[in-house]
Scaffold this motif. Structure first.
Motif, PDB file in Angstrom:
ATOM      1  N   PHE B  43       0.837  -1.207   0.000  1.00  0.00           N
ATOM      2  CA  PHE B  43       0.000   0.000   0.000  1.00  0.00           C
ATOM      3  C   PHE B  43       0.867   1.250   0.000  1.00  0.00           C
ATOM      4  O   PHE B  43       0.537   2.242  -0.646  1.00  0.00           O
ATOM      5  CB  PHE B  43      -0.944  -0.011   1.206  1.00  0.00           C
ATOM      6  CG  PHE B  43      -1.967  -1.117   1.133  1.00  0.00           C
ATOM      7  CD1 PHE B  43      -2.594  -1.395  -0.069  1.00  0.00           C
ATOM      8  CD2 PHE B  43      -2.274  -1.891   2.234  1.00  0.00           C
ATOM      9  CE1 PHE B  43      -3.517  -2.413  -0.163  1.00  0.00           C
ATOM     10  CE2 PHE B  43      -3.200  -2.901   2.151  1.00  0.00           C
ATOM     11  CZ  PHE B  43      -3.827  -3.163   0.948  1.00  0.00           C
ATOM     12  N   LEU B  46       1.969   1.722  -3.492  1.00  0.00           N
ATOM     13  CA  LEU B  46       0.852   2.223  -4.289  1.00  0.00           C
ATOM     14  C   LEU B  46       0.634   3.708  -4.051  1.00  0.00           C
ATOM     15  O   LEU B  46       0.551   4.494  -5.002  1.00  0.00           O
ATOM     16  CB  LEU B  46      -0.401   1.420  -3.902  1.00  0.00           C
ATOM     17  CG  LEU B  46      -1.569   1.379  -4.867  1.00  0.00           C
ATOM     18  CD1 LEU B  46      -1.105   0.941  -6.247  1.00  0.00           C
ATOM     19  CD2 LEU B  46      -2.617   0.424  -4.344  1.00  0.00           C
ATOM     20  N   LEU B  59      -6.944   7.972  -8.153  1.00  0.00           N
ATOM     21  CA  LEU B  59      -7.024   6.539  -8.407  1.00  0.00           C
ATOM     22  C   LEU B  59      -6.277   5.703  -7.380  1.00  0.00           C
ATOM     23  O   LEU B  59      -6.865   4.828  -6.735  1.00  0.00           O
ATOM     24  CB  LEU B  59      -6.535   6.248  -9.831  1.00  0.00           C
ATOM     25  CG  LEU B  59      -6.570   4.766 -10.214  1.00  0.00           C
ATOM     26  CD1 LEU B  59      -8.005   4.275 -10.307  1.00  0.00           C
ATOM     27  CD2 LEU B  59      -5.823   4.528 -11.517  1.00  0.00           C
ATOM     28  N   LEU B  63      -7.692   3.012  -4.658  1.00  0.00           N
ATOM     29  CA  LEU B  63      -7.220   1.632  -4.630  1.00  0.00           C
ATOM     30  C   LEU B  63      -6.717   1.256  -3.254  1.00  0.00           C
ATOM     31  O   LEU B  63      -7.013   0.170  -2.739  1.00  0.00           O
ATOM     32  CB  LEU B  63      -6.108   1.436  -5.668  1.00  0.00           C
ATOM     33  CG  LEU B  63      -6.489   1.654  -7.134  1.00  0.00           C
ATOM     34  CD1 LEU B  63      -5.343   1.240  -8.048  1.00  0.00           C
ATOM     35  CD2 LEU B  63      -7.747   0.902  -7.478  1.00  0.00           C
ATOM     36  N   THR B  66      -9.596   0.735  -0.815  1.00  0.00           N
ATOM     37  CA  THR B  66     -10.250  -0.549  -1.068  1.00  0.00           C
ATOM     38  C   THR B  66      -9.369  -1.685  -0.603  1.00  0.00           C
ATOM     39  O   THR B  66      -9.821  -2.642   0.046  1.00  0.00           O
ATOM     40  CB  THR B  66     -10.530  -0.699  -2.573  1.00  0.00           C
ATOM     41  OG1 THR B  66     -10.941   0.550  -3.096  1.00  0.00           O
ATOM     42  CG2 THR B  66     -11.597  -1.734  -2.812  1.00  0.00           C
ATOM     43  N   GLY B  67      -8.081  -1.565  -0.940  1.00  0.00           N
ATOM     44  CA  GLY B  67      -7.144  -2.640  -0.599  1.00  0.00           C
ATOM     45  C   GLY B  67      -7.079  -2.851   0.902  1.00  0.00           C
ATOM     46  O   GLY B  67      -7.067  -4.001   1.371  1.00  0.00           O
TER      47      GLY B  67
ATOM     48  N   LEU D  61     -11.386   5.913 -14.194  1.00  0.00           N
ATOM     49  CA  LEU D  61     -11.837   5.780 -12.816  1.00  0.00           C
ATOM     50  C   LEU D  61     -12.925   4.730 -12.710  1.00  0.00           C
ATOM     51  O   LEU D  61     -12.990   3.966 -11.748  1.00  0.00           O
ATOM     52  CB  LEU D  61     -12.365   7.140 -12.326  1.00  0.00           C
ATOM     53  CG  LEU D  61     -12.146   7.451 -10.863  1.00  0.00           C
ATOM     54  CD1 LEU D  61     -10.667   7.267 -10.517  1.00  0.00           C
ATOM     55  CD2 LEU D  61     -12.600   8.853 -10.523  1.00  0.00           C
ATOM     56  N   PHE D 127      -7.648  -3.799 -10.934  1.00  0.00           N
ATOM     57  CA  PHE D 127      -7.825  -3.714  -9.488  1.00  0.00           C
ATOM     58  C   PHE D 127      -9.150  -4.333  -9.063  1.00  0.00           C
ATOM     59  O   PHE D 127      -9.240  -5.019  -8.057  1.00  0.00           O
ATOM     60  CB  PHE D 127      -7.748  -2.264  -9.001  1.00  0.00           C
ATOM     61  CG  PHE D 127      -7.676  -2.190  -7.513  1.00  0.00           C
ATOM     62  CD1 PHE D 127      -6.466  -2.424  -6.861  1.00  0.00           C
ATOM     63  CD2 PHE D 127      -8.805  -1.942  -6.751  1.00  0.00           C
ATOM     64  CE1 PHE D 127      -6.401  -2.405  -5.488  1.00  0.00           C
ATOM     65  CE2 PHE D 127      -8.736  -1.937  -5.376  1.00  0.00           C
ATOM     66  CZ  PHE D 127      -7.533  -2.154  -4.737  1.00  0.00           C
ATOM     67  N   TYR D 130      -8.676  -7.725  -8.704  1.00  0.00           N
ATOM     68  CA  TYR D 130      -8.081  -8.093  -7.413  1.00  0.00           C
ATOM     69  C   TYR D 130      -9.176  -8.323  -6.385  1.00  0.00           C
ATOM     70  O   TYR D 130      -9.150  -9.303  -5.648  1.00  0.00           O
ATOM     71  CB  TYR D 130      -7.111  -6.999  -6.951  1.00  0.00           C
ATOM     72  CG  TYR D 130      -6.700  -7.132  -5.503  1.00  0.00           C
ATOM     73  CD1 TYR D 130      -5.820  -8.141  -5.122  1.00  0.00           C
ATOM     74  CD2 TYR D 130      -7.192  -6.263  -4.523  1.00  0.00           C
ATOM     75  CE1 TYR D 130      -5.452  -8.283  -3.806  1.00  0.00           C
ATOM     76  CE2 TYR D 130      -6.824  -6.401  -3.208  1.00  0.00           C
ATOM     77  CZ  TYR D 130      -5.950  -7.415  -2.839  1.00  0.00           C
ATOM     78  OH  TYR D 130      -5.592  -7.564  -1.535  1.00  0.00           O
ATOM     79  N   LEU D 167      -1.270  -7.891  -6.174  1.00  0.00           N
ATOM     80  CA  LEU D 167      -1.500  -6.497  -5.788  1.00  0.00           C
ATOM     81  C   LEU D 167      -0.248  -5.659  -6.015  1.00  0.00           C
ATOM     82  O   LEU D 167      -0.322  -4.521  -6.493  1.00  0.00           O
ATOM     83  CB  LEU D 167      -1.921  -6.435  -4.301  1.00  0.00           C
ATOM     84  CG  LEU D 167      -2.401  -5.098  -3.806  1.00  0.00           C
ATOM     85  CD1 LEU D 167      -3.650  -4.677  -4.566  1.00  0.00           C
ATOM     86  CD2 LEU D 167      -2.684  -5.134  -2.322  1.00  0.00           C
ATOM     87  N   ALA D 171       0.119  -2.382  -8.226  1.00  0.00           N
ATOM     88  CA  ALA D 171       0.696  -1.125  -7.730  1.00  0.00           C
ATOM     89  C   ALA D 171       1.759  -0.614  -8.686  1.00  0.00           C
ATOM     90  O   ALA D 171       1.802   0.581  -9.008  1.00  0.00           O
ATOM     91  CB  ALA D 171       1.282  -1.376  -6.343  1.00  0.00           C
ATOM     92  N   ASN D 178      -0.598   4.754 -14.533  1.00  0.00           N
ATOM     93  CA  ASN D 178      -1.699   5.462 -13.916  1.00  0.00           C
ATOM     94  C   ASN D 178      -3.062   5.004 -14.424  1.00  0.00           C
ATOM     95  O   ASN D 178      -4.012   5.771 -14.506  1.00  0.00           O
ATOM     96  CB  ASN D 178      -1.556   6.981 -14.135  1.00  0.00           C
ATOM     97  CG  ASN D 178      -2.310   7.735 -13.050  1.00  0.00           C
ATOM     98  OD1 ASN D 178      -2.506   7.182 -11.958  1.00  0.00           O
ATOM     99  ND2 ASN D 178      -2.740   8.948 -13.341  1.00  0.00           N
TER     100      ASN D 178
END
Lengths: 562, 105, 491, 480
Positions: B43, B46, B59, B63, B66-67, D61, D127, D130, D167, D171, D178
């Motif tokens: 994280f 990220l 974004l 993420l 949520t993660g 998004l 994602f 995921y 994950l 990332a 992006n």
């Protein structure tokens, strides 16, 4: 009644088959034995009245077969039908209380159909079918009494018959191929005469038919099988069925085109059989065995002549009538002799002398005694055998006469005061008469010469072997000479013993081999299995998974970079 | 060096440490904690990489949030399983003990 | 409407199979009726098709089951030859099986798979493309397995395992072969050989080896024959069908297809593949015969005899001469009829008298004369004794071998005939000539309906095999039909 | 309204309802099956370009749901499998003796699995994937825990490692591009180290979920120990999600990044998995362990197909083969686990040798097992065969004889171990414990296995379905 006499040809073979079929009906067996004489009647009629050389097509049957009666075939057919008829009469009486009447009637008629069919087949396929029929189904006749000796004889017979069948089949295939796939007998014979014919075809045919006709080294079955059968069956076996082999040679040997090797071999084998078989016959203890050896000997004579003709390229038109005539005489005479031997046990005192006399006449005729039919047919053959062959044929009178004497000497004894039944005596007499008379009747028509054209002096001069034979027989009787004794089937015994030993050895070796294969082996499965278990345990650890994740990620990167 | 990269690097180190711990530790609870350390590292990466020079990108933030929710849920689930397994083992042990298997307080 | 005729032949057994599976044992009469009825209807359809095909009509049903790959049922004369055989023998075997089992366990399963097995056999025959062929070929493998393992004892299960090991290995080899070829020439249709000119000979040879090797497993060519004698653990109706129509024939039939419809005679000759295959077939013929001679169990002996006899078909096909082809094709039918006779008789002997070993055959001819008479006809036919049908095959094969310049093959045929005689004649000798063991009563062979159903199918096939020999040159005889097929290939 | 979001929303709704309704939860399957089946059918029939943006947020998004051929096939197969398994479980609840509460947890879990799987098949957002991955993993672990806590915990730990690796990859991609949308990524992706590293990490993580050798260690104990319906779902669906995401990554997002060599990093272990899984399956003495190892082998085929798809001049055949194989495996393996469960209930023990007599006692169940085995062995006619046929075709056409050989060998090995099982059923044995099972229980595996077989007849239609919006069909996105 029958509009077209050619229809007699199919009838000649179908009628016995029908009779055979009837014998299968439950309870009809003994009835059909009584009807045995009926079997050959259409064939007899066909031999007498059916048109010669007119093919009868049988579309749809086998490979579109046909039947055809040639001049030579007609002689064979007529002789065989006569013999079968009288043997049938004899059998109807002789076998009337038999344990297995249905089987006898069935196979008698089937063999009859095959035997007659061989003489009238127009194509090789139907010829082969009939030949197989006569050849293989004679086996049940040979072993009819189920005695151990008969069973052994039957086995030998069957083995050689099957070998012969295969040789003939292959020979015919080669021949048919050589004739461009044709299956007509004439076309196939013509194909065999071509230089392009397969070199193995004629030898195979000679071997195959030779087995049936008792060609010398292949004859071993004959002296054991013929005596084993019931008397009427022996008569047709020796009189008619061996003729199928001779007819095979007659039909297929490419006469008219010199074939030195095959011809000379056939001639040498035939003529040596002529003498050796007769001498072996001398050493036999059973009358039927002696007669069987005599058959081998006489067939050797025919095959010797055929071999000579083949080697020399004689025209078939000259050779075949003589051969057919000889076959006719031999068939009838030999059939009569067998029936006579069968009569011996029922001929008391006076009858016995009569029987011996009749047999002696028949024997002399076979040996070629002047003025008897045998001399006539032999003289016709001598004309085709060349000088050397003619001399050999003349000489053979000596051995044949000796063999015939031997036969008479070992004739079974009868209980006193027996009287031969009419139905057994009549066929014997009729066949004897036919054997002695028919050649005279037909000689001129067939050979185109008048019988007894030669002068009497030379005839008597030529009879010296017979005189010598008579002297020897008299001497032997006078000093009480005992003939040497040989087992029936001469070379057969030693061969059989060795085959048995070899097969026993092979079985033992096989057992030993399979034992050694069955030994236990270590099991690699368990060893590898344990390793696999250990590997699997590693994969189940989370740590391993984490490391492998890194490894795979690295691998993807590395591989992408390449 | 941008601040974001510092975060990312820290995250990478955290993730590496966590992974190392996961590999060498055997107890499921410790492994679960090690995985949480790895998660925290990720994280961070990220968030750090998503941090642009001028404005913060929505974004990566979405993420990460949520993660984290997912990670919390999973950790709770894993912890519950570990407890359940320990209880089951205790019960089995008790059942095989000579005193008749009274639950251990 | 009749373009659906091929489909009908496939669907009818499915109906019978479903009925068999679904009906409980207490309704066995209905099941038997359905089986015989469907078999009979199928026979009628085939009769109609035969008449049509004689007039030159070729039925075809097509369905694209994958893009570029069609599922094709095509009734060319060769297909009809095999279809007719299987449908005819199926009817008889069904009757026989009903009598054989009467009220045994697991019969719904048995008859269900039995139908599937025949469905697969007809499907193999009618396949118009390589992939269709493979589908049915595999279905055959699968449907036969429960039949082989039907008894469920150790021996049957072992036999089933061995059967599968062999046949599945063969199937994948065959699959690899056709896939390889398809990757080079596209989907393979049997209607005409593809143009293989552009493919290197080595590749073609390898593909040929894969295909023939794969099919050779079912056709029991050495060294792939090991499963066949083991499969004797199956009940008699299964052995009968297995040996006569279904499995070994599918293999042999496939080999014929590969040689004539996939490669084409010309290509096979160019590559020089016929002679090695013929040599292999010859070796199988002799080896099978020798092994048969060494068996002491009746069914084992028959099994090795099958090993030997089926290779006649392969021999004929691989010699690629006019007569040889016809001989091979006609033997496909003749061997089927004769061998099914033998197996049905062997089953009847085992069923009625408990005879399994050859040594127990003594006097069987006197106790069960009808059965043994049929057996004798079959055995004589196998030897090649005229006028039973086997002779016709041998004749054509022999002359065909000579036409193809393979005189050695004639020697093989001759040797095999001798060996055949050597292992069949002693059986007949025992049955007919030796006395039965004391105290064994004669069997009333035709007393009840069930008895008759057990014996008569064998009698029918025996009569047919005689008829096929005696009337070989009629237009609808096996020979007549095989000639039609053979000439089609040689035109 | 669109089937796309309903396919995710409806199962979630059922999950909530199941959680709330306690013991009555089992009856929810009755409305759920027709509803989901209808949705799946609807999805199969929507036009190829249909798409749905969740919450109508635009990319990057928003979350895009897109019904390509893969999604349509997998969603339909999932509906079939979960539907059949659910009906089966309705009649024969998966519970251990004396633990009635277990059955209650089963129902929410299958709806969670359903929702997660559908979402995973439909979405192209990495994602979001995921999240679905975690939903499915959670459900799967919980299902596995119904059998053996220990195995489930091991599964959970290993799965977590996989999730984190995935994950981390996501990332890295977010940092680099992006965006996490597959379609957008395919337009901007560069073959640089960060992308490759991300791809490698994600791939490795997903391979854990998909249980590809050598990352399969968690699967056999978990699948073998779980109750039969749970095992059916685990083997049929849970492992497929990882596979589908890998498809998205390798063929849709990064075809430009991965070279032909990289594909063998998937193909090689795939081939090894076929052999290794088969060998292990052959060695198993317990029925369910055998079936579980068969899954290991079958997953191998799916990955072995990767290089074949990429290497084919016209990938449509290999692609369809891969998809058909996946779907056939789902149906057949679910059928097989259900049948195995029924068989084990009736058999004397859980070893293969204890199955004697079952062919007589429960012929339909053994038939279902047999039909499923036919498809798994790749014998015709069956979906398994059609799939394998297409893959073999592709392998041979491009000269990949090693892969072809492995596929053929794998089929043979499968035959060895499946027929060993069937043989055992045919053997004579003691009278089974519970000879009669209820109709639906027997019907469920039979229907699934029958469908796997029936796929063999509909190859063309499925082939065309799999080609809808396939990555290789899009211009510019063709495989290298």
């Amino acid at each position: 009644m029958i509009a077209d006499p050619t229809l007699l040809l199919p009838l000649a073979v179908l009628w016995p088959m029908l009779l055979a079929g009837l014998a299968l009906l439950p309870g009809w067996g003994s009835r059909m034995v009584l009807l045995l004489p009926l079997g050959p009647l259409p064939a007899l009629a066909a031999a007498l009245v059916a048109s010669r050389d007119v093919p009868v097509a049988l579309p749809g049957v086998l490979l579109d077969s046909g039947l055809e009666l040639g001049a030579t075939g007609a002689l064979f057919l007529g002789g065989a039908a006569t013999l079968w008829f009288w043997a049938g009469v004899y059998a109807a009486f002789y076998m009337r209380r038999d344990e297995r009447p249905a089987g006898f009637a069935l196979f008698w008629n089937l063999v009859l159909a095959g035997n007659l069919g061989v003489f009238i087949a127009a194509d090789i396929v139907s010829f082969y079918v009939f030949f197989a029929l006569v050849s293989l189904l004679a086996y049940p006749l040979v072993i009819h009494d189920r005695q151990p000796a008969s069973m052994r004889a039957g086995t030998v017979y069957l083995v050689l018959a099957v070998c012969g069948e295969v040789a003939i089949l292959v020979g015919l295939m080669l021949a048919s191929f050589g004739a461009g796939g044709a299956i007509g007998i004439e076309a196939v014979r013509a194909g065999l005469a071509l230089p392009s014919a397969h070199p193995a075809a004629v030898p195979l045919l000679i071997a195959g038919f030779g087995i049936k006709a008792g060609l010398m080294p292949l004859h071993v079955w004959l002296p054991v099988a013929h005596p084993a059968a019931p008397v009427p069956a022996s008569a047709v076996l020796s009189g008619a069925i061996v003729k199928a082999g001779i007819f095979g040679l007659v039909a297929f040997l490419p006469l008219g085109m010199p074939a030195a090797v095959a011809g000379n071999v056939l001639m040498i084998l035939g003529f040596s059989g002529l003498f050796l078989a007769a001498l072996m016959g001398l050493a036999q203890a059973g009358a039927k065995a002696v007669l069987a050896y005599s058959t081998v000997s006489q067939m050797g004579l025919v095959m010797g002549v055929l071999g000579f003709a083949l080697a020399g390229g004689s025209a078939p038109a000259a050779v075949l009538p003589a051969v057919a005539l000889f076959a006719l005489h031999h068939g009838l005479a030999k059939g009569a002799l067998f029936l006579g031997v069968g009569l011996a046990p029922v001929c008391g005192r006076a009858w016995r002398w009569g029987l011996l006399g009749a047999l002696a006449v028949l024997g002399s005729s076979l040996a070629g005694m002047q003025l008897l039919a045998g001399a006539l047919v032999k003289s016709a053959l001598k004309d085709q055998a060349g000088a050397f062959g003619a001399t050999l044929i003349g000489l053979s009178a000596l051995t044949t006469a000796l063999a015939m004497a031997r036969c008479l000497a070992v004739l079974p004894r009868a209980k006193s005061r027996c009287r031969p039944p009419l139905l057994m005596a009549l066929p014997f007499l009729a066949l004897s008469g036919a054997a002695l008379w028919l050649p005279w009747l037909l000689y001129a028509r067939i050979t185109g010469e008048t019988p007894l054209a030669a002068d009497l002096r030379s005839l008597i001069f030529e009879a010296w072997p017979l005189g010598l034979a008579a002297l020897m027989i008299a001497g032997a009787v006078a000093v009480g000479l005992k003939a040497p004794s040989l087992p029936e089937g001469d070379a057969l015994g030693p061969v059989q013993r060795r085959v048995a030993a070899l097969s026993a050895a092979a079985r033992a070796a096989e057992r030993a081999g399979s034992r050694s294969l069955r030994r236990s082996r270590p099991k690699p499965q368990t060893v590898i299995g344990e390793d696999l278990d250990r590997i699997e345990d590693v994969f189940r650890e989370g740590a391993a998974a984490a490391i492998l994740v890194l490894a795979i990620a690295g691998a993807v990167v590395a591989a992408s970079l390449i | 060096m941008v601040t974001g990269h510092v975060y990312a690097l820290t995250g990478a180190i955290l993730a590496g440490l966590g992974l190392f711990a996961f590999i060498i530790l055997r107890h499921p609870l410790r492994q679960l904690l090690a995985i949480n350390v790895v998660g925290a590292g990720i994280f961070l990466i990220l968030g750090g990489l998503g941090r642009g020079p001028d404005a913060t990108d929505p974004l990566p933030q979405a993420l990460v949030i949520t993660g984290i929710v997912v990670a919390v849920a999973l950790t709770a689930f894993g912890a519950a399983m570990i407890v359940r397994l320990a209880e089951a083992r205790a019960a089995t042990n008790a059942a095989t003990r000579p005193d008749g298997g009274k639950p251990v307080p | 409407m009749m373009t659906f005729a091929p489909l009908l032949l496939v669907l009818l057994p499915v109906v019978a199979a479903l009925v068999s599976f679904a009906l409980p044992e207490r309704l066995s009469a209905w099941r038997n009726g359905a089986n015989i009825g469907v078999a009979f209807v199928k026979l009628l359809v085939v009769a109609y098709l035969l008449v049509q095909a004689q007039a030159g009509v070729v039925f075809e049903w097509r369905y694209e089951f994958l893009p570029g790959y069609d599922f094709v049922l095509r009734l060319d004369p060769l297909a009809l030859l095999f279809v007719t055989l299987s449908v005819f023998l199926w009817l008889l075997t069904t009757i026989y099986a009903i009598a054989y089992f009467d009220r045994g366990p697991n019969l719904p399963r048995f008859f269900g798979f039995f139908n599937l097995c025949v469905l697969a056999a007809t499907g193999v025959a009618m396949s118009g493309t390589a992939i269709t062929f493979f589908l049915f070929y595999e279905l055959l493998t699968l449907a036969t397995w429960p039949l082989v393992a039907h008894r469920g004892d150790d021996k049957s299960l072992r036999a089933g395992q061995i059967y599968l090991t062999y046949t599945l290995a063969g199937s994948v080899a065959f699959l690899a072969g056709i896939l390889w070829l398809q990757s080079l020439v596209g989907a393979i249709e049997f209607s005409a050989p593809a143009d293989l000119g552009a493919i290197p000979p080595l590749t073609l040879t390898l593909i040929f080896i894969l295909c023939i090797g794969g099919l050779g497993v079912k056709a029991a060519i050495i060294p792939f024959h090991g499963w066949l004698p083991e499969a004797m653990a199956a009940p008699a109706p299964v052995s009968a069908l297995l040996h006569a129509v279904a499995v070994v024939k599918a293999g042999a039939f496939g080999i014929v297809r590969v040689i004539y419809d996939v490669y084409g005679i010309g290509t096979v000759a160019e590559l020089g593949l016929g002679v090695p295959l013929a040599a292999l077939a010859s070796a199988t013929i002799l080896y099978g015969s020798v092994r048969a001679l060494m068996q002491s169990d009746l069914k084992k002996r028959l099994a090795y005899s099958t090993v030997s006899q089926v290779s006649y078909i392969v021999l004929g096909a691989s010699l690629v001469g006019p007569f040889a082809v016809i001989g091979g094709l006609v033997h496909l039918v003749h061997q089927g009829i004769m061998k099914i006779t033998l197996f049905m008789c062997a089953g009847a002997l085992a069923n009625r008298m408990g005879i399994k070993a050859i040594a127990e055959l003594d006097g069987a001819g006197r106790l069960m004369p009808v059965t043994m008479a049929a057996f004798s006809v079959g055995a004589l036919g196998m030897i090649g004794m005229p006028p039973v049908a086997g002779f016709i095959s041998k004749w054509y094969l022999g002359v065909g071998a000579l036409q193809s310049d393979a005189a050695w093959a004639v020697a093989v045929l001759a040797g095999s005939s001798l060996l055949n005689a050597a292992y069949f004649l002693p059986l007949l000798y025992r049955a007919w000539l030796l006395p039965p063991p004391p105290g064994r009563p004669a069997i009333a062979e035709l007393a009840t309906t069930r008895d008759r159903m057990l014996i008569l199918p064998a009698v029918v096939t025996a009569v047919v095999s005689l008829g096929a020999g005696i009337f070989a040159s009629l237009p609808f005889s096996p020979l007549g039909w095989a000639t039609l097929v053979g000439l089609g290939y040689l035109r | 309204m669109s089937p796309l979001d309903l396919l995710v929303a409806v199962p979630l709704g059922f999950m909530l309802a199941a959680l709330l309704s306690g013991r009555a939860a089992r009856w929810l399957i009755l409305p759920a099956v027709p509803a989901m089946a209808g949705l799946a059918l609807w999805l199969a029939l929507v036009p190829p370009d249909a798409a749905y943006l969740v919450g109508h947020w635009d990319l990057p998004l928003g979350i895009l749901l897109r019904p390509d051929g893969v999604a349509r096939l997998m969603v339909a197969a999932t509906a079939l499998v979960i539907g059949a398994v659910g009906l089966h479980a309705l009649v024969d609840p998966p519970e251990k003796a004396g633990n009635a509460a277990q059955a209650e947890t089963f129902w929410p879990l299958i709806y969670l699995l359903w929702a997660g799987a559908n979402a995973g098949f439909l979405t192209t957002d990495l994602f979001n994937l995921y999240v679905t991955l975690e939903m499915v993993s959670l459900a799967a672990v919980a299902l596995a825990a119904m059998g053996s806590l220990e195995a489930a915990l091991r599964y959970f730990m290993i799965a977590l490692v996989g999730s984190l690796a995935y994950l981390l990859g996501v990332a890295l991609l977010v940092g680099r591009y992006n965006t996490v949308d597959v379609t957008l990524l395919s337009q901007v992706a560069q073959p640089d180290l960060a992308t490759m590293l991300a791809l490698g990490l994600m791939t490795a993580g997903l391979l854990i979920k998909a249980a590809l050798f050598p990352l399969h260690g968690w699967l056999p104990p978990a699948h073998a120990a779980a109750p039969a319906p749970a095992s059916a779902l685990l083997s049929a669906i849970a492992v497929k999600l990882g596979f589908v995401i890998l498809l998205r990554l390798w063929f849709e997002a990064f075809p430009a990044v991965t070279g032909p060599t990289a594909l063998h990093v998937l193909g090689g272990p795939g081939a090894l998995a076929v052999i290794y899984g088969s060998v292990q399956a052959m060695r198993q003495q317990r029925l369910k362990a055998l079936v579980a190892y068969s899954t290991v082998a079958q997953v191998g085929y799916l990955f072995l197909a990767f290089p074949l798809v990429a290497g084919a001049p016209d990938p449509s055949g290999a692609w369809a083969g891969m998809m058909l194989h996946a779907v056939a495996h789902m149906l057949a393996k679910a059928a097989m686990f259900l049948a195995a469960g029924l068989m084990l209930k009736a058999a004397a023990g859980d070893r293969i040798g204890d199955l004697g007599g079952l062919a007589q006692a429960m012929p339909l169940t053994v038939t279902a097992f047999g039909l499923a085995a036919v498809s798994l062995m790749g014998l015709p006619p069956s979906g398994g065969f059609t799939g394998k046929f297409l893959l073999l075709n592709a392998a041979i056409a491009q000269g990949a004889f090693l892969y072809a050989g492995v596929m053929i060998l794998g089929g043979l090995l499968a035959a060895v171990y499946f027929f060993r099982t069937l043989s055992a059923c045919f053997a004579a044995g003691p009278a089974p414990r519970e000879p009669a099972t209820r109709g639906v229980c027997t019907a469920a595996p039979l229907v699934l296995a029958g469908l796997a077989i029936a796929m063999g007849f509909g190859g063309s239609a499925l082939h065309n379905l799999s080609a809808i919006a396939a990555p290789w069909a899009a211009p510019g996105a063709a495989a290298p």
